[in-house]
Design a protein around this motif. Sequence first.
Motif, PDB file in Angstrom:
ATOM      1  N   LEU A  78      -1.632 -20.745  23.335  1.00 34.88           N
ATOM      2  CA  LEU A  78      -0.706 -19.926  22.698  1.00 34.88           C
ATOM      3  C   LEU A  78      -1.052 -18.332  22.532  1.00 34.88           C
ATOM      4  N   SER A  79      -0.059 -17.546  22.785  1.00 37.00           N
ATOM      5  CA  SER A  79      -0.124 -15.970  22.707  1.00 37.00           C
ATOM      6  C   SER A  79       0.763 -15.858  21.680  1.00 37.00           C
ATOM      7  N   PRO A  80       0.507 -15.044  20.412  1.00 30.42           N
ATOM      8  CA  PRO A  80       1.747 -14.698  19.354  1.00 30.42           C
ATOM      9  C   PRO A  80       2.148 -13.503  19.573  1.00 30.42           C
ATOM     10  N   ARG A  81       2.790 -13.385  20.913  1.00 23.48           N
ATOM     11  CA  ARG A  81       3.349 -12.245  21.514  1.00 23.48           C
ATOM     12  C   ARG A  81       4.339 -12.463  22.685  1.00 23.48           C
ATOM     13  N   PRO A  82       4.908 -11.338  23.340  1.00 21.04           N
ATOM     14  CA  PRO A  82       5.383 -11.609  24.644  1.00 21.04           C
ATOM     15  C   PRO A  82       4.224 -11.930  25.630  1.00 21.04           C
ATOM     16  N   HIS A  83       4.546 -12.790  26.535  1.00 18.87           N
ATOM     17  CA  HIS A  83       3.479 -12.969  27.546  1.00 18.87           C
ATOM     18  C   HIS A  83       3.473 -12.790  28.750  1.00 18.87           C
ATOM     19  N   ASP A  84       2.079 -12.491  29.364  1.00 13.70           N
ATOM     20  CA  ASP A  84       2.291 -11.859  30.544  1.00 13.70           C
ATOM     21  C   ASP A  84       3.256 -12.653  31.760  1.00 13.70           C
ATOM     22  N   THR A  85       2.871 -13.857  31.650  1.00 18.90           N
ATOM     23  CA  THR A  85       3.858 -14.744  32.742  1.00 18.90           C
ATOM     24  C   THR A  85       5.487 -14.724  32.278  1.00 18.90           C
ATOM     25  N   GLY A  86       5.748 -14.073  31.138  1.00 16.84           N
ATOM     26  CA  GLY A  86       7.043 -13.810  30.896  1.00 16.84           C
ATOM     27  C   GLY A  86       7.490 -12.687  31.348  1.00 16.84           C
ATOM     28  N   MET A  87       6.735 -11.893  31.926  1.00 10.66           N
ATOM     29  CA  MET A  87       7.184 -10.486  32.643  1.00 10.66           C
ATOM     30  C   MET A  87       8.553 -10.877  33.634  1.00 10.66           C
ATOM     31  N   VAL A  88       8.431 -12.111  34.142  1.00  9.44           N
ATOM     32  CA  VAL A  88       9.539 -12.595  35.057  1.00  9.44           C
ATOM     33  C   VAL A  88      11.023 -12.479  34.452  1.00  9.44           C
ATOM     34  N   THR A  89      10.874 -12.270  33.200  1.00 15.49           N
ATOM     35  CA  THR A  89      12.164 -12.028  32.478  1.00 15.49           C
ATOM     36  C   THR A  89      12.743 -10.806  32.579  1.00 15.49           C
ATOM     37  N   LEU A  90      11.873  -9.805  32.810  1.00 18.43           N
ATOM     38  CA  LEU A  90      12.384  -8.485  33.336  1.00 18.43           C
ATOM     39  C   LEU A  90      13.183  -8.422  34.637  1.00 18.43           C
ATOM     40  N   ALA A  91      13.194  -9.355  35.141  1.00 20.55           N
ATOM     41  CA  ALA A  91      14.122  -9.404  36.575  1.00 20.55           C
ATOM     42  C   ALA A  91      15.536  -9.729  36.372  1.00 20.55           C
ATOM     43  N   GLY A  92      15.946  -9.915  34.909  1.00 18.59           N
ATOM     44  CA  GLY A  92      17.170 -10.421  34.672  1.00 18.59           C
ATOM     45  C   GLY A  92      17.244 -11.773  34.566  1.00 18.59           C
ATOM     46  N   THR A  93      16.411 -12.610  34.548  1.00 18.58           N
ATOM     47  CA  THR A  93      16.654 -14.041  34.650  1.00 18.58           C
ATOM     48  C   THR A  93      17.355 -14.619  33.531  1.00 18.58           C
ATOM     49  N   GLN A  94      17.253 -14.050  32.245  1.00 22.20           N
ATOM     50  CA  GLN A  94      17.768 -14.542  31.002  1.00 22.20           C
ATOM     51  C   GLN A  94      18.692 -13.473  30.538  1.00 22.20           C
ATOM     52  N   ASN A  95      19.680 -13.817  29.654  1.00 20.58           N
ATOM     53  CA  ASN A  95      20.506 -13.027  29.133  1.00 20.58           C
ATOM     54  C   ASN A  95      19.836 -11.900  28.259  1.00 20.58           C
ATOM     55  N   LEU A  96      18.481 -12.096  27.725  1.00 19.18           N
ATOM     56  CA  LEU A  96      17.706 -11.396  26.820  1.00 19.18           C
ATOM     57  C   LEU A  96      16.254 -11.535  27.451  1.00 19.18           C
ATOM     58  N   ASN A  97      15.571 -10.245  27.724  1.00 16.06           N
ATOM     59  CA  ASN A  97      14.314 -10.492  28.055  1.00 16.06           C
ATOM     60  C   ASN A  97      13.249 -10.712  26.938  1.00 16.06           C
ATOM     61  N   GLU A  98      12.003 -11.146  27.379  1.00 12.99           N
ATOM     62  CA  GLU A  98      11.024 -11.422  26.392  1.00 12.99           C
ATOM     63  C   GLU A  98      10.935 -10.503  25.435  1.00 12.99           C
ATOM     64  N   PHE A  99      10.956  -9.424  25.848  1.00 10.56           N
ATOM     65  CA  PHE A  99      10.541  -7.981  24.729  1.00 10.56           C
ATOM     66  C   PHE A  99      11.849  -8.071  23.696  1.00 10.56           C
ATOM     67  N   GLU A 100      13.028  -8.173  24.555  1.00 12.44           N
ATOM     68  CA  GLU A 100      14.200  -8.026  23.453  1.00 12.44           C
ATOM     69  C   GLU A 100      14.365  -9.407  22.602  1.00 12.44           C
ATOM     70  N   LEU A 101      13.783 -10.448  22.935  1.00 11.76           N
ATOM     71  CA  LEU A 101      13.803 -11.404  22.032  1.00 11.76           C
ATOM     72  C   LEU A 101      12.858 -11.514  20.923  1.00 11.76           C
ATOM     73  N   HIS A 102      11.548 -10.995  21.295  1.00 12.77           N
ATOM     74  CA  HIS A 102      10.662 -10.657  20.419  1.00 12.77           C
ATOM     75  C   HIS A 102      11.128  -9.710  19.007  1.00 12.77           C
ATOM     76  N   LEU A 103      11.459  -8.378  19.769  1.00 15.85           N
ATOM     77  CA  LEU A 103      12.352  -7.600  18.695  1.00 15.85           C
ATOM     78  C   LEU A 103      13.322  -8.012  17.800  1.00 15.85           C
ATOM     79  N   ARG A 104      14.173  -8.732  18.381  1.00 17.94           N
ATOM     80  CA  ARG A 104      15.381  -9.262  17.540  1.00 17.94           C
ATOM     81  C   ARG A 104      14.829 -10.243  16.602  1.00 17.94           C
TER      82      ARG A 104
END
Length: 195
Positions: A78-104
């Motif tokens: 487990l990593s207590p932060r945005p994860h390297d494999t989650g960079m895929v969300t920067l391609a717009g795969t989700q309505n909110l990317n991992e960094f937006e989710l972490h910040l919110r």
Amino acid sequence: TLLTVTQKDGPTLFCPPIGHVQKGGDYRESFQPAHIDPDHLKQAQEMAEKVTRALTGAGLWGVEFFLSHENGVYFSELSPRPHDTGMVTLAGTQNLNEFELHLRAVLGLPIPCVKLERNGVSAVILSTIASNEPPAYRGTEEVLKEEDTLLRIFGKPATRVNRRMGVVLCYAPAGSDLDALREKAKRLAAKVEVC
């Protein structure tokens, strides 16, 4: 990887599962959505919620698992932060990317839902050289000519062999051929030369 969001005021949320490939212990490619047996996904969500609840706090966690067709789900790390494999969300795969989710989550802002928007893949750009000088890059223009493709260079001030220096992100409509998208991202990442 199951990106898991714990909120100050709200339920634990789970992003659509992310598959990833590792070599030498490091991530080289990730793709979303990963097709996982619904029972395995439920087991992973239950484990992720137990672990993140016990650790307390609000934010996005990168929770990794091993999957076995015979024995189900095994917690890996487990990593207590945005994860390297989650960079895929920067391609717009989700309505909110991992960094937006972490910040919110950290700020206590509402997150109504996390939903899949489209298929996406990230493939890393690796350095083949070691240098204490700021790197330059060749091949970026060729990558940027491709449709439905993004390039992210990390801006690291030095290089070492096999250091991740950036990612190529490719996306396509949900339900499209994920294997073809993975091949495209790897092919394009290989065109970027760190020099």
